[in-house]
Write a protein that holds these residues in place. Structure first.
Motif, PDB file in Angstrom:
ATOM      1  N   HIS A  61       0.732  -1.017   0.046  1.00 38.81           N
ATOM      2  CA  HIS A  61      -0.274  -0.079   0.099  1.00 38.81           C
ATOM      3  C   HIS A  61       1.076   1.108  -0.006  1.00 38.81           C
ATOM      4  CE1 HIS A  61      -3.379  -2.548   0.659  1.00 38.81           C
ATOM      5  NE2 HIS A  61      -2.727  -2.956   1.585  1.00 38.81           N
ATOM      6  N   LEU A 107      -9.877  -0.332   2.304  1.00 41.31           N
ATOM      7  CA  LEU A 107      -9.229  -1.180   1.311  1.00 41.31           C
ATOM      8  C   LEU A 107     -10.307  -1.978   0.640  1.00 41.31           C
ATOM      9  CD1 LEU A 107      -6.032  -2.193   3.316  1.00 41.31           C
ATOM     10  CD2 LEU A 107      -6.330  -0.422   1.476  1.00 41.31           C
ATOM     11  N   THR A 143      -6.977  -0.224   6.680  1.00 47.10           N
ATOM     12  CA  THR A 143      -5.690  -0.255   7.185  1.00 47.10           C
ATOM     13  C   THR A 143      -5.837   0.283   8.697  1.00 47.10           C
ATOM     14  OG1 THR A 143      -5.216   2.339   6.799  1.00 47.10           O
ATOM     15  CG2 THR A 143      -4.718   0.708   4.887  1.00 47.10           C
ATOM     16  N   GLU A 145      -3.612  -3.874   9.271  1.00 47.35           N
ATOM     17  CA  GLU A 145      -4.548  -3.505   8.239  1.00 47.35           C
ATOM     18  C   GLU A 145      -5.165  -4.884   7.778  1.00 47.35           C
ATOM     19  OE1 GLU A 145      -2.146  -2.485   4.451  1.00 47.35           O
ATOM     20  OE2 GLU A 145      -1.320  -1.509   6.303  1.00 47.35           O
ATOM     21  N   ASN A 202      -6.962  -6.447   4.831  1.00 50.47           N
ATOM     22  CA  ASN A 202      -6.867  -6.299   3.204  1.00 50.47           C
ATOM     23  C   ASN A 202      -7.919  -6.663   2.290  1.00 50.47           C
ATOM     24  OD1 ASN A 202      -4.209  -5.590   3.330  1.00 50.47           O
ATOM     25  ND2 ASN A 202      -3.336  -7.687   3.760  1.00 50.47           N
ATOM     26  N   SER A 212      -5.732 -10.221   6.854  1.00 54.25           N
ATOM     27  CA  SER A 212      -4.953  -9.027   7.119  1.00 54.25           C
ATOM     28  C   SER A 212      -3.366  -9.520   6.982  1.00 54.25           C
ATOM     29  CB  SER A 212      -5.466  -8.874   8.625  1.00 54.25           C
ATOM     30  OG  SER A 212      -4.455  -7.973   9.242  1.00 54.25           O
TER      31      SER A 212
END
Length: 570
Positions: A24, A368, A383, A407, A409, A424
C-alpha cells in the motif's frame, strides 16, 4: 559529476517498498510521484538497488574522508564513527569527530612514552606515500568486492531464471523417484496425520503445462494490468490497467487460439483521461460487471468511479471521493454501487440518477475493501484494523468487528450472507458472524501477510447446495490454504508457488481453484485432490485470475501489460 534525479530516487524508493512487501505504501508513492510515467526501464534495475546505492555511498564517504585526513590508519579512524554519521554529516564534520575522539583517547592513555612519540614523528614524515598506498589498496579491494558482488548477482539471476523456466522440475524428480511432497494437515495449530499433496508430473515432460495453442494473448495495454472480470454471460472480458484505460474484449465461445488480439474489431478501449499530459494518474485499480452484464463499473486512482455500457460508452462519472478507489461492488439488485476509497470513506451510489445516496465515514484510515451482504447492507475494512457492517439509511455501523492486529486487506460474505471472512497483514484470516462480537474462527497457519480470500460457490443459496463450504486464502508466504469453515480447520495447504500469491478464484462448480502469483505462474488445482492439474508460466507477475460462467476458460492479467485467456476444459 554524477548525480541522481528526484524521479530516479523516487523510483528506487518505490522498488524498495515493493520488494519489502509494503504494497500500500508503494501504491501511494507511485500515485503521488507518477511512477507510471517514469521513463526508467524497471527490468534494468536490480533487486535491492536502493540498499546497494546507500552502501556504496557510505563506502565513498569513508574513502573521501580518509583521503582528506592525515591520520595513519583508516580502519582505526572509522571505529569512532556510527553508520548514521556517514549519512548525516559532511566530510569536515566527520574529520572533526574523529579528531576529537582520538584526542580524548590520547589524553586518557598513560603519558611518558617519548620513544614512541619520536618514532611516530619519524613515521609521520612518510605519511603521504603511505596514504597513496592505502588509497591504491582500498580501490583494489573495492574493485574486487564489486566484481565478486556482480558475479554473485549474475549467478543468482541465472539460478532464478533456471527455476522459472522449470518451476516444478524438483517436484518432477521427486515424483520420478517415487517420492511425494507432504503437506501438514492442521487443526488450528495441531498437527494431524500428514496428507500427501501431489503435483501433476511426469518423468519425461510436464503434461499439465497449458500449451500455447490453448492460450489467447490479448495485447494492447501499455502498462500493468491490475484487474479483469468476465461479463455474466461469459462473452465479454473486461480488464483495467495502469495505462489509465479499461478494455472490453469480445471472446468467442470456441476454444482459444495462440493469437494476438489488437485493434477495434475485438476490443473497446475505455479511456479514463482526455489527452492532457499533465493530468494526475488515472490507473484503473478495480472493475466489476453488474448482475445483468449490461453495465461495467471502474474505479481509478483519480478518485472517480465510472459506469460504462457493453459498447464501451461512458454512462456516468461518479465524483465525490477525495482519494484513489480500491474497491467497487454492485448490489445484487443492481440499483446501488458501493465504493471504498483511500479517503477513509465508503459511498453508496444511486446508479439510476448517478448521484451519491450516502457516504459512510467510520474508518480512521484508508478503506481497502467493501462487500455487499444483501441489497441494503454491506461490510467495509481498512488499514485501521477495523471492520464495520453498515446499512443504507443508518448513520452508525450496525456491527463492529475488532480483532485484527494490522490492516485488513479483504473481506467477503459467504454465499448465504451469514458469515463474513476477513484477511490481514497480521497473517490471520478470521470468520465473523453478526450474531456475536468475537470471531467464530481464527486461522493462524499462514507465515506472512494474507492478500486476499475467496469463498467456494457451495452450500445454501448456490448452484452446489450439497457441497462443503470452503474458504481459500492467498498469502505473501507463497501458499494458498483451503479451510473447512464448518469445523474451523485447515483442509489443505497448496504449495506450488515461489512468490506471493495475489489472486485466487474457484471454478463455478467449485471443483477447481485458479491461483496467480508474482512468480509469473498460473496454477489450476483440483480442490478435492489438492494437486496442480494445469499450469502456465508467463512473462510477468499475475495480479488477478477469474473464471467464465461455463468454467471452461480462465483469464489472468499480467504485469507485462497483457491479458491471457486459457482453455481449461477438464
Amino acid at each position: 559529476m554524477i548525480s541522481i534525479t528526484s524521479s530516479e530516487l523516487n523510483y528506487l524508493v518505490f522498488r524498495y517498498l515493493q520488494e519489502s512487501g509494503f504494497t500500500h505504501s508503494a501504491f501511494a508513492l507511485g500515485y503521488e510521484a507518477g511512477i507510471n510515467k517514469s521513463t526508467i526501464d524497471g527490468n534494468l534495475v536490480p533487486p535491492g538497488a536502493l540498499v546497494t546505492f546507500l552502501q556504496k555511498g557510505i563506502q565513498y564517504l569513508e574513502l573521501e574522508a580518509n583521503l582528506s585526513n592525515d591520520d595513519t590508519d583508516m580502519d582505526e579512524d572509522f571505529q569512532f564513527l556510527q553508520p548514521i554519521d556517514l549519512i548525516t554529516k559532511d566530510v569536515y564534520e566527520l574529520q572533526k569527530i574523529i579528531k576529537e575522539k582520538k584526542e580524548k583517547l590520547r589524553q586518557d592513555k598513560p603519558r611518558g612514552k617519548d620513544k614512541d612519540n619520536n618514532v611516530h614523528e619519524r613515521e609521520h614524515g612518510r605519511e603521504p606515500a603511505r596514504e597513496r598506498e592505502k588509497e591504491k589498496q582500498l580501490k583494489e579491494k573495492e574493485q574486487d568486492r564489486d566484481q565478486e558482488r556482480e558475479k554473485i548477482e549474475k549467478d543468482k539471476e541465472r539460478e532464478k531464471n533456471k527455476d522459472k523456466e522449470k518451476p516444478r522440475e524438483d517436484l518432477m524428480d521427486a515424483k520420478a523417484n517415487g517420492d511425494k511432497d507432504v503437506v501438514r494437515h492442521e487443526e488450528n495449530g495441531k498437527t494431524a496425520d500428514p496428507e500427501p499433496m501431489e503435483v501433476c508430473t511426469s518423468s519425461t515432460s510436464l503434461p499439465c503445462e497449458i500449451p500455447s495453442s490453448d492460450v489467447m494473448v490479448l495485447e494492447g495495454h501499455t502498462s500493468e494490468v491490475f484487474a479483469c472480470a468476465w461479463s455474466p454471460d461469459g462473452s465479454l472480458l473486461a480488464s483495467g490497467s495502469g495505462d489509465s484505460t479499461a478494455r472490453i474484449w469480445t471472446i468467442g465461445d470456441g476454444p482459444c487460439h495462440s493469437r494476438m488480439q489488437n485493434g477495434p474489431v475485438d476490443v473497446m478501449v475505455l479511456k479514463h483521461f482526455k489527452g492532457r499530459t499533465n493530468e494526475k494518474s488515472k490507473d484503473v485499480t478495480t472493475l466489476e460487471w453488474n448482475g445483468e452484464g449490461n453495465l461495467l463499473a471502474t474505479g481509478s486512482y483519480d478518485g472517480q468511479a465510472r459506469i460504462w455500457n457493453r459498447d464501451g460508452e461512458l454512462v456516468n462519472t461518479l465524483i465525490k471521493h477525495k482519494g484513489p478507489i480500491f474497491s467497487l461492488k454492485w448490489n445484487k439488485k443492481g440499483d446501488y454501487l458501493l465504493s471504498g476509497s483511500v479517503d477513509k470513506t465508503a459511498i453508496v451510489w444511486d446508479v439510476k440518477s448517478g448521484e451519491w445516496k450516502q457516504q459512510f465515514e467510520f474508518h480512521s484510515a484508508p478503506t481497502l475493501d467493501v462487500d455487499w451482504r444483501n441489497n441494503n447492507s454491506f461490510a467495509t475494512c481498512s488499514t485501521d484494523n477495523m471492520i464495520y457492517v453498515c446499512k443504507v439509511g443508518e448513520s452508525r455501523p450496525v456491527k463492529t468487528f475488532s480483532g485484527h492486529q494490522s490492516e485488513v486487506n479483504a473481506i467477503k460474505w459467504d454465499p448465504s450472507g451469514s458469515l463474513l471472512a476477513s484477511c490481514s497483514d497480521d497473517t490471520t484470516a478470521k470468520i465473523w458472524s453478526v450474531k456475536q462480537d468475537a470471531c467464530v474462527h481464527d486461522f493462524k497457519e499462514h507465515a506472512k501477510e494474507i492478500y486476499t480470500i475467496r469463498w467456494s460457490p457451495t452450500g445454501p443459496g448456490t448452484s452446489n447446495p450439497n457441497q462443503q463450504l470452503l474458504l481459500a486464502s492467498a498469502s505473501f508466504d507463497s501458499t494458498v490454504k483451503l479451510w473447512d469453515v464448518e469445523l474451523g480447520r485447515l483442509l489443505h495447504s497448496l504449495n506450488g508457488h515461489r512468490d506471493p500469491v495475489y489472486s485466487v478464484a474457484f471454478s463455478p462448480n467449485s471443483e477447481y481453484l485458479a491461483t496467480g502469483s508474482l512468480d509469473r505462474c498460473l496454477n489450476i488445482w483440483s480442490v478435492k485432490e489438492a494437486k496442480i492439474i494445469k499450469t502456465y508460466s508467463g512473462n510477468g507477475g499475475i495480479f488477478e485470475v477469474c473464471w467464465n460462467k461455463e468454467g471452461n476458460k480462465v483469464a489472468a492479467c499480467f504485469a507485462d501489460n497483457v491479458v491471457c485467456v486459457f482453455d481449461v476444459r477438464i
